[in-house]
Structures are given as structure tokens and as C-alpha cells.
Design a protein around this motif. Sequence first.
Motif, PDB file in Angstrom:
ATOM      1  N   TRP A  51      39.157  35.324  52.367  1.00 18.36           N
ATOM      2  CA  TRP A  51      39.983  36.503  52.162  1.00 18.36           C
ATOM      3  C   TRP A  51      40.876  36.411  50.932  1.00 18.36           C
ATOM      4  N   ASP A  52      41.366  35.220  50.634  1.00 17.55           N
ATOM      5  CA  ASP A  52      42.254  35.057  49.479  1.00 17.55           C
ATOM      6  C   ASP A  52      41.504  35.382  48.172  1.00 17.55           C
ATOM      7  N   LYS A  53      40.314  34.840  48.020  1.00 21.81           N
ATOM      8  CA  LYS A  53      39.518  35.091  46.821  1.00 21.81           C
ATOM      9  C   LYS A  53      39.073  36.549  46.745  1.00 21.81           C
ATOM     10  N   ALA A  54      38.701  37.094  47.897  1.00 22.10           N
ATOM     11  CA  ALA A  54      38.275  38.493  47.929  1.00 22.10           C
ATOM     12  C   ALA A  54      39.422  39.412  47.508  1.00 22.10           C
ATOM     13  N   ALA A  55      40.615  39.147  48.037  1.00 21.17           N
ATOM     14  CA  ALA A  55      41.782  39.974  47.697  1.00 21.17           C
ATOM     15  C   ALA A  55      42.080  39.920  46.203  1.00 21.17           C
ATOM     16  N   ARG A  56      41.984  38.735  45.625  1.00 22.13           N
ATOM     17  CA  ARG A  56      42.267  38.587  44.193  1.00 22.13           C
ATOM     18  C   ARG A  56      41.291  39.412  43.351  1.00 22.13           C
ATOM     19  N   ASP A  57      40.005  39.363  43.708  1.00 24.92           N
ATOM     20  CA  ASP A  57      39.013  40.120  42.940  1.00 24.92           C
ATOM     21  C   ASP A  57      39.185  41.629  43.127  1.00 24.92           C
ATOM     22  N   TYR A  58      39.493  42.057  44.357  1.00 28.42           N
ATOM     23  CA  TYR A  58      39.716  43.485  44.589  1.00 28.42           C
ATOM     24  C   TYR A  58      40.928  43.978  43.792  1.00 28.42           C
ATOM     25  N   LEU A  59      42.002  43.197  43.821  1.00 28.88           N
ATOM     26  CA  LEU A  59      43.208  43.581  43.078  1.00 28.88           C
ATOM     27  C   LEU A  59      42.963  43.556  41.576  1.00 28.88           C
ATOM     28  N   ASP A  60      42.237  42.542  41.118  1.00 27.61           N
ATOM     29  CA  ASP A  60      41.929  42.435  39.688  1.00 27.61           C
ATOM     30  C   ASP A  60      41.115  43.640  39.230  1.00 27.61           C
ATOM     31  N   CYS A  61      40.167  44.050  40.043  1.00 28.94           N
ATOM     32  CA  CYS A  61      39.328  45.202  39.716  1.00 28.94           C
ATOM     33  C   CYS A  61      40.173  46.481  39.665  1.00 28.94           C
ATOM     34  N   ALA A  62      41.040  46.670  40.663  1.00 30.62           N
ATOM     35  CA  ALA A  62      41.877  47.872  40.719  1.00 30.62           C
ATOM     36  C   ALA A  62      42.870  47.922  39.564  1.00 30.62           C
ATOM     37  N   GLU A  63      43.419  46.758  39.204  1.00 28.18           N
ATOM     38  CA  GLU A  63      44.430  46.718  38.143  1.00 28.18           C
ATOM     39  C   GLU A  63      43.806  46.785  36.749  1.00 28.18           C
ATOM     40  N   SER A  64      42.663  46.139  36.577  1.00 27.44           N
ATOM     41  CA  SER A  64      42.011  46.117  35.265  1.00 27.44           C
ATOM     42  C   SER A  64      41.280  47.420  34.957  1.00 27.44           C
ATOM     43  N   PHE A  65      40.816  48.097  36.014  1.00 29.53           N
ATOM     44  CA  PHE A  65      40.064  49.342  35.831  1.00 29.53           C
ATOM     45  C   PHE A  65      40.638  50.428  36.749  1.00 29.53           C
ATOM     46  N   PRO A  66      41.890  50.826  36.506  1.00 28.09           N
ATOM     47  CA  PRO A  66      42.566  51.775  37.407  1.00 28.09           C
ATOM     48  C   PRO A  66      41.918  53.146  37.491  1.00 28.09           C
ATOM     49  N   LYS A  67      41.082  53.493  36.506  1.00 30.39           N
ATOM     50  CA  LYS A  67      40.434  54.807  36.507  1.00 30.39           C
ATOM     51  C   LYS A  67      39.010  54.757  37.048  1.00 30.39           C
ATOM     52  N   ALA A  68      38.581  53.586  37.474  1.00 26.15           N
ATOM     53  CA  ALA A  68      37.240  53.466  38.057  1.00 26.15           C
ATOM     54  C   ALA A  68      37.170  54.294  39.337  1.00 26.15           C
ATOM     55  N   TYR A  69      35.990  54.855  39.626  1.00 30.35           N
ATOM     56  CA  TYR A  69      35.900  55.758  40.774  1.00 30.35           C
ATOM     57  C   TYR A  69      36.129  55.036  42.103  1.00 30.35           C
ATOM     58  N   TYR A  70      35.950  53.715  42.142  1.00 32.35           N
ATOM     59  CA  TYR A  70      36.225  53.003  43.391  1.00 32.35           C
ATOM     60  C   TYR A  70      37.456  52.099  43.281  1.00 32.35           C
ATOM     61  N   ALA A  71      38.352  52.380  42.331  1.00 32.63           N
ATOM     62  CA  ALA A  71      39.572  51.581  42.185  1.00 32.63           C
ATOM     63  C   ALA A  71      40.441  51.680  43.435  1.00 32.63           C
ATOM     64  N   ALA A  72      40.557  52.888  43.984  1.00 33.21           N
ATOM     65  CA  ALA A  72      41.363  53.072  45.196  1.00 33.21           C
ATOM     66  C   ALA A  72      40.775  52.288  46.364  1.00 33.21           C
ATOM     67  N   ASP A  73      39.453  52.274  46.467  1.00 30.16           N
ATOM     68  CA  ASP A  73      38.792  51.505  47.525  1.00 30.16           C
ATOM     69  C   ASP A  73      39.066  50.017  47.359  1.00 30.16           C
ATOM     70  N   CYS A  74      39.055  49.547  46.104  1.00 33.16           N
ATOM     71  CA  CYS A  74      39.353  48.133  45.850  1.00 33.16           C
ATOM     72  C   CYS A  74      40.762  47.794  46.314  1.00 33.16           C
ATOM     73  N   LEU A  75      41.708  48.678  46.008  1.00 33.86           N
ATOM     74  CA  LEU A  75      43.086  48.438  46.407  1.00 33.86           C
ATOM     75  C   LEU A  75      43.197  48.401  47.926  1.00 33.86           C
ATOM     76  N   TYR A  76      42.576  49.348  48.593  1.00 32.22           N
ATOM     77  CA  TYR A  76      42.607  49.365  50.055  1.00 32.22           C
ATOM     78  C   TYR A  76      41.958  48.110  50.635  1.00 32.22           C
ATOM     79  N   ASN A  77      40.813  47.737  50.093  1.00 32.00           N
ATOM     80  CA  ASN A  77      40.113  46.547  50.592  1.00 32.00           C
ATOM     81  C   ASN A  77      40.949  45.283  50.428  1.00 32.00           C
ATOM     82  N   ALA A  78      41.758  45.239  49.363  1.00 36.22           N
ATOM     83  CA  ALA A  78      42.661  44.100  49.182  1.00 36.22           C
ATOM     84  C   ALA A  78      43.655  44.045  50.339  1.00 36.22           C
TER      85      ALA A  78
END
Length: 229
Positions: free
Chosen positions: A118-145
Motif C-alpha cells: 500500500w505504501d508504494k501504491a499510494a506514492r505512485d498514485y499521488l505522484d501521478c495525480a500531482e505530476s499530471f493534474p489534468k490527466a483524465y484519471y488524475a482524480a481517480d489516482c488521488l482517490y485510490n491513494a
Amino acid sequence: MKEKISFKDRILDIIDNFFRKRGMLIWIILGIVLVVIIGIFIWVEIEKSIRETSTIEIEKAEKLFSDWRYENDENKKEKFEENFMESISDIIKKYPDRYAAQRGLFIRAQFYSQKEEWDKAARDYLDCAESFPKAYYAADCLYNAGVCYENRGEPEEALKIYADCEEKYPESHIVGRALFSMGRIYEVSGKYREAEDIYTKLENDHSLSNWSSLAQNRKIYLKTIDRNE
């Protein structure tokens, strides 16, 4: 008597004098324009090549992830995992600002979630949401974190992330689910008033969400708890 010069000849003479005096400057300007055009053409072709190459690489990595996910033979599964991790890590490193890295972070986060890391998964989800905030699944990444932090036993951190979902992506389909998750966390921790407030907010601000009716049911349940107390 002087010969009368026609208007056409005067214009041609002016043009001729202009090119005689400024010919070098004009050639320099034309040369610069040509270099710029060639540079743009080369840049476009390079960008096209990188985009195509990175897309092919991420598609191969996705295939490895799928093979790993559905493989039952442990030896083969281990090999798929090794190849996948090598491939996806290389993609994220090589194309940090491109779609391939965006997709790579998302897939690797899914991979870690499957393994309950979970720790590694959260980091990647947050990194994806923060690095690509306009990506169509950025909100999903944030929620999944947030889900990852819940699974780690850190509900307070999950609450912050769910609140960020509403603040950063108020129009996203995931907001209703994020608010409901916040209410659920408050319920579990015995903070019934906070839970009811969140459910009310979900009903009022996101009435079209599928989670709105569930929020209404939870509010009814919370009222029975209040009466019993």
C-alpha cells in the motif's frame, strides 16, 4: 530633353536600389527563417518519434502487467513481474513528462495494490495525480491513494486525500465516492455528527451521484443511533 521615366520603371528602380543596398540583410533574414522552419520540422519529427516509441513501450508494459495478473504458474508469474518492473521503471525514468510516464505510474500503482504494498501504491498514485493534474484519471489516482492509506490503517491521512478530491476535482465522478468514504471513516471512528454533515453535503452538492442515495440511508441510520443515545 530628358526622357520621361514611366511609373513602372520607377518602381522597378526603387526595388533594384533597395535590394542592392540591403541585399545582404535580406539574405540573412531569409536564412534565419529557413533555419527556423527546418528546426521546427526536425522538432516535430523528433516529438513524433518519441511519442510513437514511448506509446509502443507502454503498451508492451501493459501487456506484461496483464500477463502477470492472470498467470497462475508461479515461475512464469515471477518472470512476468521481473520483466514488468524493469520495463515500467525504465519508461517512467525515460519519459517523465509524457503520457507514457503518466500511464506507467498508474499501472505500477495498480501492480503494487494487487500485491497489497500500500505504501508504494499510494506514492505512485499521488505522484501521478500531482505530476499530471489534468490527466483524465488524475482524480481517480488521488482517490485510490486515499484507499491505500485506509488499507495501511491511516484513516486521518485518507480523510485529507478524500477532501483534496473534492477541492481539486469538484466536477469529477469520483467526488461522491470520496465524500461517502469520508462519512464512513467518521462513522467508524464514532464521529457521527461529522459523518452526518458529510452525508448532507453529498446529498446537497452531488445529488446526481449514485452515492447520494447511500448517504441518505446512512443519515437515517445515524438518526436511530442518536435516538437510542
